[in-house]
Design a protein around this motif. Sequence first.
Motif, PDB file in Angstrom:
ATOM      1  N   LYS A  53       0.804  -1.226   0.000  1.00 41.32           N
ATOM      2  CA  LYS A  53       0.000   0.000   0.000  1.00 41.32           C
ATOM      3  C   LYS A  53       0.834   1.271   0.000  1.00 41.32           C
ATOM      4  N   ARG A  55       1.828   2.244   2.908  1.00 37.00           N
ATOM      5  CA  ARG A  55       1.168   2.787   4.107  1.00 37.00           C
ATOM      6  C   ARG A  55       2.217   3.210   5.136  1.00 37.00           C
ATOM      7  N   SER A 140      -7.946  -0.934   4.127  1.00 32.08           N
ATOM      8  CA  SER A 140      -8.658  -0.808   2.867  1.00 32.08           C
ATOM      9  C   SER A 140      -7.707  -1.133   1.702  1.00 32.08           C
ATOM     10  N   ASN A 142      -6.611  -0.106  -1.098  1.00 32.99           N
ATOM     11  CA  ASN A 142      -6.219   0.957  -2.041  1.00 32.99           C
ATOM     12  C   ASN A 142      -4.771   1.327  -1.756  1.00 32.99           C
ATOM     13  N   SER A 148     -10.610   4.908  -1.378  1.00 35.10           N
ATOM     14  CA  SER A 148     -10.883   3.518  -0.980  1.00 35.10           C
ATOM     15  C   SER A 148     -11.701   2.803  -2.053  1.00 35.10           C
ATOM     16  N   GLU A 177     -15.624   3.521   5.255  1.00 33.42           N
ATOM     17  CA  GLU A 177     -14.991   2.621   6.207  1.00 33.42           C
ATOM     18  C   GLU A 177     -15.775   2.539   7.520  1.00 33.42           C
ATOM     19  N   HIS A 228      -6.195  11.650   2.923  1.00 31.86           N
ATOM     20  CA  HIS A 228      -6.756  10.368   2.533  1.00 31.86           C
ATOM     21  C   HIS A 228      -7.718  10.517   1.378  1.00 31.86           C
TER      22      HIS A 228
HETATM   23 MG    MG Z   1      -7.793   3.162   4.419  1.00 33.31          MG
END
Ligand code: MG
Length: 336
Positions: A53, A55, A140, A142, A148, A177, A228
């Motif tokens: 991701k 992330r 999620s 994405n 998302s 979410e 986001h």
């Molecule tokens: Mg997320």
Amino acid sequence: METKIVSCSRGWLDLAKKLIGEGEVVAFHTETVYGLGANAFSDEAVLKVFALKGRPADNPLIVHVHRDYDISSLIDGEPPYAAALRRTFLPGPLTMVYPSTGKVSKYVSCGLDTLAIRVPSSPTAQAFLKAADLPVAAPSANLSKHVSPVTARHVFDDFNGKIPLILDGGACSGGIESTVLDCTGEVPQILREGLVTREMIAQVTGECKVYRARSGEKPKSPGMAYKHYAPRCKTAYFTAEELEKAVACYESEEESGAPCFLCESAVCALLKNYRALDLGGAPEEMARRLYALLRKGERQATLLIGIEPREKEGVMAGVMNRMKRAFGVEHGTEER
Ligand code: MG
Ligand code: AMP
């Protein structure tokens, strides 16, 4: 690697179970948005999710389990109100944050001493989690910061060639979410708003707070610190009272590009001569449509102009939160 979009039949579930057991990552449908799942007991598998991701390493993951999974070994007790909430809302779009026993990989909670747990209601998610029969850490599905995913195709667009399997359960009915609820204190506290609202929780528990990070403070739910859900095009944002300004912005972009509005039905009706994506009328409808329209908007427009819906309470609190962050109006510690 070939990325397959598959239905939830026995053969594909067996493969999903095998892949999860081997430390691979599998995307799956839930009633909120699609998840990117990995064995929560495995450091390597969990780190793979972060890497795929992009992330940030301080944004913890939610652990997903099937409805019959015994979570008592994962959490260090729960207050009576949490048991009542589980009985009322689970399976469903409510994530509960508990004191952790530290049994899952330390990378799941990014060093926090708590663990976020969710029991999704989607039959696809339940079948997948039952087949895996272990806690599945899943953010999620994405790329970090992107919108998302609410269809298997959205997941494919972000991860084609990077993951082996997407368990397709159709379009997500919830669309935003899960509500994240801190259950470590005497009173439950919402860390991220969603389809299970403060009012719904308070009906069961008598009281429910909504966390607001103060300026300069690190938010309790670290994910809330990040920008986001951003569409990959220019964006602008106006309230419904600023419609004239919004139209001027549209017309100036029209000289060189392709602008498009994103607004609720009542406002769309006032903008008949302009290109607009219709979020709908009811709050649940707006939640369901928001991400698909943001992804459609980024494909079709050079400038997406969001108009703030007028209703802001209940389910709309969650929709507004996602919308403002997508349009870059609120993020970091200023956000709700
Ligand atoms: Mg997320
Ligand atoms: P995502 O799965 O991408 O929807 O993001 C999960 C959200 O849950 C993020 O906002 C995280 O910060 C939040 N979260 C996950 N685990 C915890 C935890 N232990 N405490 C507080 N928030 C959490």
